[in-house]
Design a protein around this motif. Structure first.
Motif, mmCIF file in Angstrom:
data_model
loop_
_atom_site.group_PDB
_atom_site.id
_atom_site.type_symbol
_atom_site.label_atom_id
_atom_site.label_comp_id
_atom_site.label_asym_id
_atom_site.label_seq_id
_atom_site.Cartn_x
_atom_site.Cartn_y
_atom_site.Cartn_z
ATOM 1 N N LYS A 28 -3.652 2.888 3.170
ATOM 2 C CA LYS A 28 -2.406 3.665 3.097
ATOM 3 C C LYS A 28 -1.820 3.897 4.485
ATOM 4 N N ILE A 29 -0.525 4.217 4.465
ATOM 5 C CA ILE A 29 0.178 4.585 5.699
ATOM 6 C C ILE A 29 0.745 5.975 5.444
ATOM 7 N N GLU A 30 0.540 6.876 6.396
ATOM 8 C CA GLU A 30 1.023 8.243 6.169
ATOM 9 C C GLU A 30 1.854 8.725 7.348
ATOM 10 N N TYR A 57 -7.666 2.506 6.813
ATOM 11 C CA TYR A 57 -8.208 1.253 6.275
ATOM 12 C C TYR A 57 -9.622 1.484 5.770
ATOM 13 N N GLU A 58 -10.017 0.602 4.847
ATOM 14 C CA GLU A 58 -11.396 0.653 4.363
ATOM 15 C C GLU A 58 -12.205 -0.318 5.204
ATOM 16 N N GLY A 72 8.880 3.520 11.249
ATOM 17 C CA GLY A 72 7.568 3.268 11.845
ATOM 18 C C GLY A 72 6.928 2.012 11.287
ATOM 19 N N VAL A 73 7.275 1.646 10.053
ATOM 20 C CA VAL A 73 6.755 0.383 9.508
ATOM 21 C C VAL A 73 7.790 -0.701 9.784
ATOM 22 N N VAL A 97 0.863 -1.194 0.000
ATOM 23 C CA VAL A 97 0.000 0.000 0.000
ATOM 24 C C VAL A 97 0.895 1.237 0.000
ATOM 25 N N PRO A 98 0.373 2.379 -0.461
ATOM 26 C CA PRO A 98 1.178 3.598 -0.420
ATOM 27 C C PRO A 98 1.673 3.871 1.007
#
Ligand code: FAD
Length: 306
Positions: free
Chosen positions: A203-205, A215-216, A128-129, A118-119
């Motif tokens: 996505k992760i921002e 998340y959806e 962080g990831v 994912v972006p």
């Protein structure tokens, strides 16, 4: 030329096997796509390797390279595509169309963490990831994190992380978690862990480091953003074992079935060590230990079969 030993891979397991094999004066070849394996990809410091308070992945790889050089060990940079055994000799074929022969082979080809693609995942990897709660959990002391994956990996990571962080969201794509009942019981009675199902990570921002995951909600078709300091992707590993063919037995995940006492596979003379093997815990110290054991077992085999 027939080598005593071919080692496939130069991560912690392969380096350790080579260091032990050279002390037994084995005539060996190391074939690997790179030096360091997953350690080379480690963006934050390693804090659980004996002898070092902290060491970065690149520093440890540099030490591996120095040790290889000090022992006159060269790594043939190539990718192994297949192994065959005929009349007691192994034939190892590579991408550069070479075929090497040996009496014994140690497979230390490791594994790769599965990505969520994912972006933000790649951009914030090491910022962080993380793909390893055992390795990086303590860095997130008193922070809020998300764990992606509602299987045993995700649940066990969350339980480990709950020793450090103040809040954990487990995000599971399907409508039911897949973790064992025992793990579920432990997680559901932990007040700091919230399990969210039907959650497809979008996505992760962040700025320099992660500050949110979106998340959806698949039930209600809406996007939800959680403010988190870290994201642990715990959806499993892909072992690099496709090239081994039927010389070994693989479990349902593609990991090599081996004898933990001597690192033997089902084919005499073929040993395996590290993350490519069936194992619950995948860590540098464990891969190194298995590499050493495999080299000593291979030495015994070579002595009897040379
Ligand atoms: C982001 C991240 C952080 C981590 N942090 C820590 C930590 O802090 N502490 C800790 O203990 N563990 C940590 N780990 C886990 C640790 O890195 C692994 O357990 C360890 O590297 C496994 O060593 P290995 O030698 O078995 O395999 P790998 O490190 O995966 O090495 C495999 C080697 O085989 C080579 N190879 C693969 N296929 C082929 C082929 N077909 N032909 C030739 N060569 C091949 C690869 O190029 C590589 O050199 C981390 C892992 C990751 C991904």
């Amino acid at each position: 030329m027939t080598y005593d030993l071919i080692i496939i891979g130069a991560g912690p397991a392969g380096i350790s096997a080579a260091v032990y094999a050279v002390r037994q004066r084995l005539n060996m070849l190391i074939i690997s796509k790179d030096i360091g394996g997953q350690v080379a990809k480690k963006a934050v410091d390693i804090e659980n390797y004996p002898g070092f308070d902290k060491i970065s992945g690149s520093e440890l790889v540099e030490l591996y390279q120095k040790q290889l050089k000090a022992n006159n060990l060269l790594v043939q940079q190539d990718e192994v595509l297949g192994i065959q055994k005929k009349d007691g000799i192994f034939f190892v074929s590579t991408k550069s169309k070479k075929v090497y022969e040996s009496i014994s082979v140690i497979i230390t080809s490791g594994a790769e963490s599965k990505l969520i693609n994912v972006p933000g995942e790649e951009e914030f990897s090491g910022k962080g990831v993380s793909y390893c709660s055992l390795c990086d959990g303590p860095i997130f002391k008193d922070k809020i994190v998300a764990v992606v994956g509602g299987g045993n990996n995700g649940f066990e990571s969350a339980l480990f992380l709950s020793n450090y962080v103040k809040k954990i969201f487990i995000l599971e794509f399907s409508d039911k978690v897949k973790a064992d009942q025992e793990n579920q019981d432990l997680v559901f009675k932990n007040k700091n862990i919230e399990v969210i199902t039907n959650a497809k990570v979008v996505k992760i921002e962040g700025k320099v480091f992660v500050n949110s995951i979106t998340y959806e909600d698949l039930k209600n078709n809406k996007e939800i953003t959680l403010e988190v300091n870290g994201v642990f992707v715990e959806i499993g590993y892909t072992p690099s074992t496709l090239f081994v063919g039927d010389l070994v037995d693989l479990n349902e995940k593609g990991e090599i079935v081996f004898d933990p006492e001597n690192l033997k596979t089902k084919t005499p003379g073929l040993f395996s060590a590290g993350d490519c093997n069936v194992s619950k815990y995948k860590q540098i110290v464990m891969a190194s230990g298995e590499g050493a054991k495999a080299a000593l077992s291979a030495y015994e085999y070579i002595k009897r079969n040379k």
